[in-house]
Structure formats: C-alpha cells, structure tokens
Scaffold this active site. Sequence first.
Site, PDB file in Angstrom:
ATOM      1  N   ALA A 109       0.846  -1.208   0.000  1.00  0.00           N
ATOM      2  CA  ALA A 109       0.000   0.000   0.000  1.00  0.00           C
ATOM      3  C   ALA A 109       0.872   1.246   0.000  1.00  0.00           C
ATOM      4  CB  ALA A 109      -0.908   0.000   1.222  1.00  0.00           C
ATOM      5  N   GLY A 111       0.328   1.343  -3.355  1.00  0.00           N
ATOM      6  CA  GLY A 111       0.256   0.640  -4.634  1.00  0.00           C
ATOM      7  C   GLY A 111       1.212   1.135  -5.712  1.00  0.00           C
ATOM      8  N   LYS A 113       4.513   0.581  -6.269  1.00  0.00           N
ATOM      9  CA  LYS A 113       5.337  -0.464  -6.906  1.00  0.00           C
ATOM     10  C   LYS A 113       4.447  -1.524  -7.536  1.00  0.00           C
ATOM     11  CE  LYS A 113       9.164   0.948  -4.379  1.00  0.00           C
ATOM     12  NZ  LYS A 113       8.370   1.898  -3.574  1.00  0.00           N
ATOM     13  N   GLU A 131      -0.974  -6.086   1.854  1.00  0.00           N
ATOM     14  CA  GLU A 131      -0.767  -5.011   2.831  1.00  0.00           C
ATOM     15  C   GLU A 131      -1.326  -5.476   4.171  1.00  0.00           C
ATOM     16  OE1 GLU A 131       0.788  -2.019   3.192  1.00  0.00           O
ATOM     17  OE2 GLU A 131      -0.079  -2.046   5.201  1.00  0.00           O
ATOM     18  N   CYS A 228      13.087   3.674   1.954  1.00  0.00           N
ATOM     19  CA  CYS A 228      13.264   5.093   1.621  1.00  0.00           C
ATOM     20  C   CYS A 228      14.022   5.760   2.761  1.00  0.00           C
ATOM     21  CB  CYS A 228      11.918   5.761   1.349  1.00  0.00           C
ATOM     22  SG  CYS A 228      10.772   5.654   2.695  1.00  0.00           S
TER      23      CYS A 228
HETATM   24  N1  SAM Z   1       5.310  -0.302  -1.656  1.00  0.00           N
HETATM   25  C1  SAM Z   1       4.431   0.802  -1.360  1.00  0.00           C
HETATM   26  C2  SAM Z   1       4.305   1.672  -2.596  1.00  0.00           C
HETATM   27  O1  SAM Z   1       5.192   1.625  -3.460  1.00  0.00           O
HETATM   28  O2  SAM Z   1       3.286   2.370  -2.735  1.00  0.00           O
HETATM   29  C3  SAM Z   1       4.881   1.569  -0.152  1.00  0.00           C
HETATM   30  C4  SAM Z   1       5.063   0.687   1.049  1.00  0.00           C
HETATM   31  S1  SAM Z   1       5.511   1.480   2.547  1.00  0.00           S
HETATM   32  C5  SAM Z   1       7.160   1.909   2.269  1.00  0.00           C
HETATM   33  C6  SAM Z   1       5.631   0.152   3.649  1.00  0.00           C
HETATM   34  C7  SAM Z   1       4.345  -0.583   3.949  1.00  0.00           C
HETATM   35  O3  SAM Z   1       4.632  -1.642   4.870  1.00  0.00           O
HETATM   36  C8  SAM Z   1       3.245   0.255   4.584  1.00  0.00           C
HETATM   37  O4  SAM Z   1       2.087   0.201   3.805  1.00  0.00           O
HETATM   38  C9  SAM Z   1       3.027  -0.397   5.944  1.00  0.00           C
HETATM   39  O5  SAM Z   1       1.679  -0.402   6.356  1.00  0.00           O
HETATM   40  C10 SAM Z   1       3.519  -1.806   5.735  1.00  0.00           C
HETATM   41  N2  SAM Z   1       3.950  -2.491   6.995  1.00  0.00           N
HETATM   42  C11 SAM Z   1       4.051  -1.960   8.237  1.00  0.00           C
HETATM   43  N3  SAM Z   1       4.437  -2.905   9.111  1.00  0.00           N
HETATM   44  C12 SAM Z   1       4.575  -4.039   8.420  1.00  0.00           C
HETATM   45  C13 SAM Z   1       4.936  -5.364   8.784  1.00  0.00           C
HETATM   46  N4  SAM Z   1       5.244  -5.700  10.046  1.00  0.00           N
HETATM   47  N5  SAM Z   1       4.945  -6.299   7.816  1.00  0.00           N
HETATM   48  C14 SAM Z   1       4.650  -5.994   6.541  1.00  0.00           C
HETATM   49  N6  SAM Z   1       4.313  -4.755   6.153  1.00  0.00           N
HETATM   50  C15 SAM Z   1       4.279  -3.786   7.066  1.00  0.00           C
END
Ligand code: SAM
Length: 460
Positions: A109, A111, A113, A131, A228
Amino acid sequence: MQYNVNLPPEFSDRMRLLLGDDFDKFVASLNKELPVSIRLNGNKFNTELSENIPWCADGYYLDKRPQFTFDPLFHAGCYYVQEASSMFIEQAINQYVDGKIKILDLCAAPGGKSTLLASLIDKDSLLVSNEVVRSRANILAENITKWGQANTVVTNNDPSQIGKLEAFFDVVVVDAPCSGEGMFRKDEGAISEWSLDNVKLCKERQQRILADIWPTLKSGGLLLYSTCTYNLEENEENILWMRDELGAEVLPVEAKEEWGISPSFAEGIPAYRFFPHKTKGEGFFFALLRKGGEEIHTNNRRKTGKVQKNKSDLSIEYKSYIEGEEDFTFYNKRESWHAFPSVLYDDLNHIRTYLHIISEGICLGEFKGKDFIPNQSLALSNVLNKDVFTTYEVDWQTAISYLRKEALVLDDQPKGYILLTYRDVPLGFVKNIGNRANNLYPQEWRIRSTNIPQEKVRII
Ligand code: SAM
C-alpha cells in the site's frame, strides 16, 4: 550555512559521516522543491510527455504539482503519481525477469510499486499485492482496481502467514516499512518521529519480515529489497544479513552513470542509492537478491473446490462484458460475479486457502432480481468490452460531478446501464431512469473536496 529543514542533530552527524564533503549539498537539496512525477498506464492511455524518467519507460517528471484530484483521468487509472527513484525497480525486473511468473509485493500500500509491477509482467503472470494494515489494504485494492489488470489479487496478511505458502513465488518485493529518512523533505512527520532507537526497531522489524517471508520464495527466486531511508542499519547491514543468514546472493543491476545513482557503502556488495542532491527523486535504497539452491517444484496444493461450485452458471450475455472471455473463469463469490484468467485460477484457489483476499481479478457485478448491476471494477478493467455497453462521453465538469457521486441528467439516452467515458476512457456506470441517471460510482472513492477549480485540469 542556514537550512529550513530542521534535521535531528544525531541524524545530521551520521549523514555527515556517510557523505563526507557532499553533506552540505545533500542538506541544500532538502530545501529545494520536490520533483513531481507520474507513471502512465500504457493499457489505458498512450502519450509522451516532455521529460522522461531515464530508468522507467512510462515515468515522466512534471514541471509543477497539479491538482490531480480534479483530473478525471487520474481517477480512471490512466497514470499513478509516484516519486521517480522508486521506479528504478523496473530495471531489475527487465534485466532478470522473463516469461510467466508469480510475484508477491509484500508491503504494497498504497500501490506505487504494485501498479508498476502489474505493467511489467506478462498477462499470464500473477501479481499478489499484500498489505498488513487493513485500512491501507483497502486503498491498495482501490488503486489496483483502477489500474485495471485482471491478473492481480490483493491480500491483507502478516508476512508470517504468507510464509506458509511454501516455495510459491518466483519474485518477492519487500518495500520495507522504514525510518523514512528519505522522506524528510516531503513529510515533516518523518523528521519528528526519527530517533536512533526507531532506526534500530525498524532494522529488527525488517529482518523479522524478511525471515518470515523467505520460505515463500522459490529456490533461485528473486527478492527485491528497498527502503526510503539512508542509514546503513536498514540497508547494507540487512543485505549482508540476508547474505550471511539466509544464504542469498546479491545481484548487480545495470544503471547508466548519468542517472546519478550512488553505489552501496558495503564494499563488493551491489546496491543502489538515490540521494536528492544527485538524482531527481526522493531518497531511496534498492538491492536485488537471489535465493540459493536449485529451483524446486512443490506440489503442496490443497484441494478446495469451494469456490468452483458456481463456476459456469453465468450466461454468455454477461461473460461477453469481458474481451477474450474464453480465457477467463467466471465464478460467484459473496453474491458477486468475478472473472479471473483461467491459467491462473488454480493458483488463486491455492492462495485462497492460506490468505485473506480483499479483491481478485475483475468483479463484473451482481444480480438484484433479474437486474445485473455492473461493478466499477468492470468499468475500469483493461479487458472491458466497451462495445456491449451504451457509452456516453462527458465533459470535464460532468466528469467531476460524476466522481463526486452527484446524480446526472443525460441527453437523449436509453434507459438502463450506461458507461460514462471522458476523453474516451471509461469512468464508471450510471443507471439511466429517464428524468435522471443514478450514479453507481463507489461512495468511498468519491471526490470529497469542494474546492473545484474554475479551469479544467488537464495533466496528460
Ligand atoms: N510499496 C508501497 C508503494 O510503493 O506504494 C509503499 C510501502 S511502505 C514503504 C511500507 C508498507 O509496509 C506500509 O504500507 C506499511 O503499512 C507496511 N507495513 C508496516 N508494518 C509491516 C509489517 N510488520 N509487515 C509488513 N508490512 C508492514
């Protein structure tokens, strides 16, 4: 030197050590305007803009930040607003991935990537976008639906649950939750939440996620890891940890020198770093890894048959809503009819037994009595057969009213379901009842802002 961005002193000290003489340039770049970029959805809209992002074929920089909310093509999934650095994963996919694959985007999320991956894989490949946070999973499902690919599934699971799908995926993308140092100029909150303790916590969480998800990657499969953030702990140290603890091989990705991408800080370990004083984009770290061992073919499919019961009950009239319907399996789930690519249907059933699915393939619609109400997912699908619907082209003002979920009045149109288009791109359905047309746009997706610009917004 005076800077507007108020950096935590400990962060500055660490960055100074990392960047040496470049530190001042790095901080100065944080006070510059944020670059704005979008990525086009070639399945819906083809055009060329003036400044291409060199590492992403469909990525473009814009010269200012427009009001995306008031561009109907944004809502129709014709492009995604995504910062440029993260589009670099396209290079890894193009250089290492070919043919029919199953790919998991674990932390997907909202979305960015996933929509890029959906555009890069072929139509017989499967994309599972996951997600863990439920509210964010809904936003992800909305963005995936707008992108319109039938070969996608959105799930809402913890990595440890997905790890139980042993040796299932050829590629796993972990865009890990991180301390967000690369977001400092975009997001003030990232600065106030930063601390050394948080960096440590993030690193531990990332290793837990990676260890949990590792079993679902096939031997010889690829793992794309990104964050990031800039620090070594969440980046190079995790890559070394995957190499030493999980036996992963770190692979090089070709990148042109003029792109300004910086190398890894760990000698002999290929990784790709984006700094805002060197590349036009946000801070980003990327590495590509391969799981060791020979590729194994597992036969761990659980037989279900649960959803297959109502598989072929839908009449040809409704199946013909989909172009190439002979390649799809049609089935009923929770009152709604869905279409999913037949070559991937067994995989879908397999996933179903392990994971919590939020959306899958294309939702065609549902019966209310004899009336079949078409779904928004159908309207936005790349395989919608437009010819079977009466279409009605709207102007910008009407498109905005529709997206605000207001009732419309259409000139000289037959009663029944009508597909609205804007600049020839489907926006969604209305039901024309004569004196007005009922708006079928999803309530939770509607434009809420009332600050409608006087001038029409046109971005592409
Ligand atoms: N890949 C997304 C994009 O390109 O739009 C952005 C992702 S963001 C950097 C990281 C995501 O990891 C967040 O949506 C967050 O809710 C989720 N997240 C948080 N804790 C997590 C966990 N323990 N395991 C997996 N995902 C987690």
